[in-house]
Design a protein around this motif. Structure first.
Motif, short mmCIF file in Angstrom:
data_model
loop_
_atom_site.label_atom_id
_atom_site.label_comp_id
_atom_site.label_asym_id
_atom_site.label_seq_id
_atom_site.Cartn_x
_atom_site.Cartn_y
_atom_site.Cartn_z
N CYS A 21 41.74 33.95 51.27
CA CYS A 21 41.43 32.74 50.53
C CYS A 21 40.31 32.00 51.26
O CYS A 21 40.22 32.05 52.48
CB CYS A 21 42.64 31.82 50.43
SG CYS A 21 43.96 32.43 49.38
N THR A 45 40.51 34.75 46.86
CA THR A 45 40.72 33.54 46.08
C THR A 45 39.76 32.46 46.57
O THR A 45 39.67 32.21 47.78
CB THR A 45 42.17 33.04 46.22
OG1 THR A 45 43.06 34.04 45.74
CG2 THR A 45 42.40 31.76 45.43
N GLN A 68 42.34 29.54 41.67
CA GLN A 68 43.70 30.02 41.50
C GLN A 68 44.69 28.89 41.71
O GLN A 68 44.60 28.12 42.65
CB GLN A 68 44.00 31.15 42.49
CG GLN A 68 45.38 31.75 42.36
CD GLN A 68 45.56 32.90 43.33
OE1 GLN A 68 44.60 33.46 43.80
NE2 GLN A 68 46.80 33.23 43.63
#
Length: 514
Positions: free
Chosen positions: A276, A375, A403
């Motif tokens: 992420c 992400t 997300q």
């Protein structure tokens, strides 16, 4: 009861014969002699003697078993309380010490037993077992000795490389030659079929697929040799098993333990975790490709990204397009690094690498690593400060794209989570499948106990393996509460009246707390 008179020595020799005794036990035998004459009658008794009849339950002279079956043999001897017993075992002339002595009951009669119990036979267990029994009296004087022989004959498999305790995994270098040997002890006759199987298929029918099977009979065994060359790269977990079938109905008579062969040398892996990041912050993926030393230059690596349009990222053209690829060879390992430069929402998705090897012996090999996700979240902003006056509600709200987080919580400066209730209302909503997402906290009309100033913290935890600093996004804001009510200590006017001439300024001061 027979006897003969010896005139020369004037001896009478009566003989008491016990013929073919069938009942074991200890018996006391005595001899009484009576002599009759004109002068007088005489009687003489000799001391009694003990006779012990031993009975033995012995194993069969020949035992046939299959590999993997259970094997138990025992020698059992009638138990006499006034006797001592000793058992020794040998296998093929060598001491065999894995046996158990015990007292057993056989149809109401006590016996001394010495037994061997093998729960799962292997070919190494085949041989001739001999048990020697020595019986002595309580003083240690040996009275009887006898040996009992039992020959164990086996039919079954011996697989090379040897397996132990179940399936064995053997790592085989791709492109090399693998040799497996399966020996069937006892041999196969004309009514049986002996073959290798690969994942349930008969390898004899697939000899063209890099496999060759040959047979040979020697020393009472049938051997099947399986040669695999070159070892295919796609045989990552292939199991080989030997079987003997009955030709009449194709039923399986014997099955060997399995050898699970895995390919080595061509292994491609990526980072262990999904990733992420926030918009504009670089992120890196690493791809590791190992290869056998038969490859001179190592593999070429391409990076791929899964999107709705099925984009394929080619390593050579990534520079300048949010992607930078670097790679280097280290021995029999090649590492390629993909840097996603200043990612935005367009760069979110699933990434994987493909390593292509030029195997000189027979084929070009491509191995694909498991994908990892990226992400990208746009950090939300929330109002830095809100003022609550009287009975007016205050709303802290933020909207972001990316997300949806795994968890979004609001807390005060003491770490207490603020949940929906009388004083607060928390809203977590999605406008559409792909966002944007709205997170809001409404501070309602609160009681006098509510502090005049509260620090609010928004914690945002994304649903991925590698998280941000402190494992979360953190945004802070402040709530300041004001009131229009004066306290009891308020000073409405200054203490004295004031005077002024017309046309002159005058100041009158009113002050209050809060």
């Amino acid at each position: 009861n027979t006897g003969a008179y010896d005139p020369a020595n004037k001896n009478e020799k009566p003989k008491f014969d016990i013929v073919n005794p069938s009942t074991p036990g200890r018996f006391d035998i005595s001899c009484d002699m009576q002599v009759f004459s004109d002068i007088s009658d005489k009687e003489k008794s000799a001391d009694s003697t003990a006779v012990v009849f031993m009975k033995t339950i012995e194993p069969a002279a020949t035992i046939n078993k299959g590999v993997g079956e259970r094997f138990s043999i025992a020698v059992q001897v009638y138990k006499d309380d006034a006797s001592k017993y000793s058992f020794t075992w040998t296998k093929d002339g060598k001491a065999y010490n894995t046996f158990q002595n015990s007292d057993v009951d056989v149809s109401g009669t006590a016996y001394k037993s010495s037994a061997i119990d093998i729960t799962k036979l292997t070919l190494d267990d085949q041989g001739t077992y001999v048990c020697k029994v020595v019986i002595s009296d309580l003083t240690g004087v040996q009275k009887l000795e006898k040996s009992y022989t039992s020959a164990l004959s086996l039919r079954g498999f011996s697989v090379q490389p040897q397996t132990s305790g179940g399936d064995k995994t053997l790592t085989q270098t791709v492109g090399s030659e693998a040799k497996l040997t399966c020996a069937f002890k006892g041999g196969v006759d004309a009514s049986e079929t002996f073959t290798w199987t690969k994942d349930g298929e008969t390898t004899d029918a697939n000899t063209a697929a890099h496999m060759t099977v040959t047979s040979k009979d020697k020393e009472g065994s049938t051997y099947k040799y399986l040669t695999i060359k070159p070892w295919p790269s796609d045989w990552s977990n292939t199991k080989f098993v030997c079987k003997v079938f009955k030709k009449a109905d194709n039923s399986v008579l014997f099955t060997s333990e399995a050898i699970a062969l895995t390919s080595s040398g061509y292994i491609v892996t990526m980072d262990a975790a999904n990733k992420c990041t926030q918009s504009g912050k670089d992120v890196k993926f690493t791809c590791t490709a190992s290869f056998p030393n038969t490859i001179t230059n190592g593999p070429s690596v391409t990076w791929h990204k899964v999107t709705d349009s099925g984009d394929t990222i080619v390593e050579q053209i990534l520079d300048g397009d949010n992607f930078v690829v670097t790679g280097a060879k280290d021995g029999t390992t090649y590492k390629s690094t993909l840097t996603v430069d200043k990612p935005a929402q367009a760069q979110a998705g699933s990434y994987y690498c493909v390593a292509t090897y030029a195997e000189p012996s027979y084929i070009q090999i491509s191995k694909e690593a498991d994908a990892r996700s990226l992400t990208v979240l746009d950090l939300p902003d929330i109002p830095k400060k809100q003022v609550l006056i009287g009975a007016t509600n205050v709303v802290f709200s933020t909207t972001f794209t990316g997300q949806k987080p795994l968890a979004a919580t609001w807390k005060d400066d003491k770490g207490t989570e603020l949940s929906s209730g009388a004083d607060y209302e928390v809203v977590d909503s999605v406008a559409a499948d792909n966002g944007p997402y709205t997170l809001s906290l409404t501070v309602k009309t609160v009681s006098e106990a509510t502090p005049a100033s509260i620090k609010l913290i928004l914690n945002l935890k994304p649903d991925c393996d590698t998280l941000f600093e402190d494992n979360e996004f953190i945004k802070t804001a402040e709530l300041q509460k004001l009131t229009t009510e004066l306290s009891t200590d308020a000073k409405e006017f200054q203490a004295q009246n004031d005077y002024a001439f017309v046309g002159s300024d005058v100041k009158i001061t009113c002050s209050y707390d809060n």
